[in-house]
Write a protein that holds these residues in place. Structure first.
Motif, PDB file in Angstrom:
ATOM      1  N   ARG A  73       0.833  -1.213   0.000  1.00 54.30           N
ATOM      2  CA  ARG A  73       0.000   0.000   0.000  1.00 54.30           C
ATOM      3  C   ARG A  73       0.864   1.258   0.000  1.00 54.30           C
ATOM      4  N   GLU A  74       1.908   1.279   0.825  1.00 54.09           N
ATOM      5  CA  GLU A  74       2.775   2.461   0.905  1.00 54.09           C
ATOM      6  C   GLU A  74       3.494   2.710  -0.421  1.00 54.09           C
ATOM      7  N   ARG A  75       4.019   1.655  -1.036  1.00 50.55           N
ATOM      8  CA  ARG A  75       4.751   1.817  -2.302  1.00 50.55           C
ATOM      9  C   ARG A  75       3.821   2.272  -3.420  1.00 50.55           C
ATOM     10  N   ILE A  76       2.622   1.695  -3.476  1.00 50.54           N
ATOM     11  CA  ILE A  76       1.668   2.087  -4.520  1.00 50.54           C
ATOM     12  C   ILE A  76       1.217   3.523  -4.313  1.00 50.54           C
ATOM     13  N   ALA A  77       0.957   3.908  -3.070  1.00 47.87           N
ATOM     14  CA  ALA A  77       0.499   5.267  -2.760  1.00 47.87           C
ATOM     15  C   ALA A  77       1.559   6.314  -3.092  1.00 47.87           C
ATOM     16  N   SER A  78       2.822   5.932  -3.058  1.00 47.72           N
ATOM     17  CA  SER A  78       3.899   6.910  -3.266  1.00 47.72           C
ATOM     18  C   SER A  78       4.592   6.808  -4.628  1.00 47.72           C
ATOM     19  N   THR A  79       4.134   5.917  -5.509  1.00 47.85           N
ATOM     20  CA  THR A  79       4.789   5.713  -6.804  1.00 47.85           C
ATOM     21  C   THR A  79       3.808   5.951  -7.941  1.00 47.85           C
ATOM     22  N   PRO A  80       3.935   7.066  -8.658  1.00 47.43           N
ATOM     23  CA  PRO A  80       3.044   7.299  -9.806  1.00 47.43           C
ATOM     24  C   PRO A  80       3.106   6.135 -10.793  1.00 47.43           C
ATOM     25  N   GLY A  81       1.943   5.711 -11.274  1.00 51.72           N
ATOM     26  CA  GLY A  81       1.861   4.612 -12.231  1.00 51.72           C
ATOM     27  C   GLY A  81       1.875   3.235 -11.591  1.00 51.72           C
ATOM     28  N   ALA A  82       1.948   3.160 -10.261  1.00 55.86           N
ATOM     29  CA  ALA A  82       2.061   1.872  -9.573  1.00 55.86           C
ATOM     30  C   ALA A  82       0.777   1.058  -9.650  1.00 55.86           C
ATOM     31  N   LEU A  83       0.955  -0.275  -9.670  1.00 58.71           N
ATOM     32  CA  LEU A  83      -0.157  -1.222  -9.685  1.00 58.71           C
ATOM     33  C   LEU A  83       0.206  -2.408  -8.804  1.00 58.71           C
ATOM     34  N   GLY A  84      -0.762  -2.893  -8.054  1.00 62.49           N
ATOM     35  CA  GLY A  84      -0.561  -4.060  -7.202  1.00 62.49           C
ATOM     36  C   GLY A  84      -1.907  -4.591  -6.767  1.00 62.49           C
ATOM     37  N   TYR A  85      -1.939  -5.258  -5.631  1.00 64.35           N
ATOM     38  CA  TYR A  85      -3.173  -5.840  -5.131  1.00 64.35           C
ATOM     39  C   TYR A  85      -3.155  -5.851  -3.611  1.00 64.35           C
TER      40      TYR A  85
END
Length: 135
Positions: free
Chosen positions: A107-119
């Motif tokens: 969640r932290e990496r996705i919230a702070s990385t434009p273009g991020a995708l995960g689950y």
């Protein structure tokens, strides 16, 4: 034939139990097809439809959430995805997604990385990430 044996693929699971696809809030794509999602997680599609680079984050292969996401949402097995990543890395044609150690880190990496995708499982969702609908 599988349906006659009581075996269905993908397994019948309540949608609320499956991990959901999440992205950075700047991503302008509110929904993805299963094929497009599979291509992104296989690292074959590297950009969003608007041209922004996709940064893919995954949990380790032995994490049960990763297994559920890959099997239920992508309709492949974790080892198949790993083989695709290994082939690209070893042939020099691509790279594997970034591994994270927990859903909190995801969640932290996705919230702070434009273009991020995960689950994430639903209990880890907050307003710093957006849910992407899978069609």
């Amino acid at each position: 034939m599988l349906a006659l044996l009581g075996l269905l693929w993908p397994p019948a699971v309540a949608a609320s139990d499956s991990p959901v696809l999440v992205a950075h809030p700047s991503v302008q794509t509110p929904r993805l097809t299963r094929d497009t999602t599979r291509a992104i997680f296989a690292m074959r599609q590297r950009t969003w439809p608007d041209g922004q680079a996709v940064r893919v984050y995954v949990l380790s292969n032995d994490n049960p959430v990763h297994g559920r996401f890959v099997k239920e949402r992508l309709a492949v097995y974790p080892h198949q995805l790993q083989l695709a990543w290994d082939r690209m890395v070893f042939s020099g044609t691509g790279q594997a997604p970034t591994r994270v150690f927990s859903q909190v880190e995801m969640r932290e990496r996705i919230a702070s990385t434009p273009g991020a995708l995960g689950y994430l499982e639903r209990e880890y969702l907050d307003d710093r990430v957006q849910v992407i609908t899978m069609e």
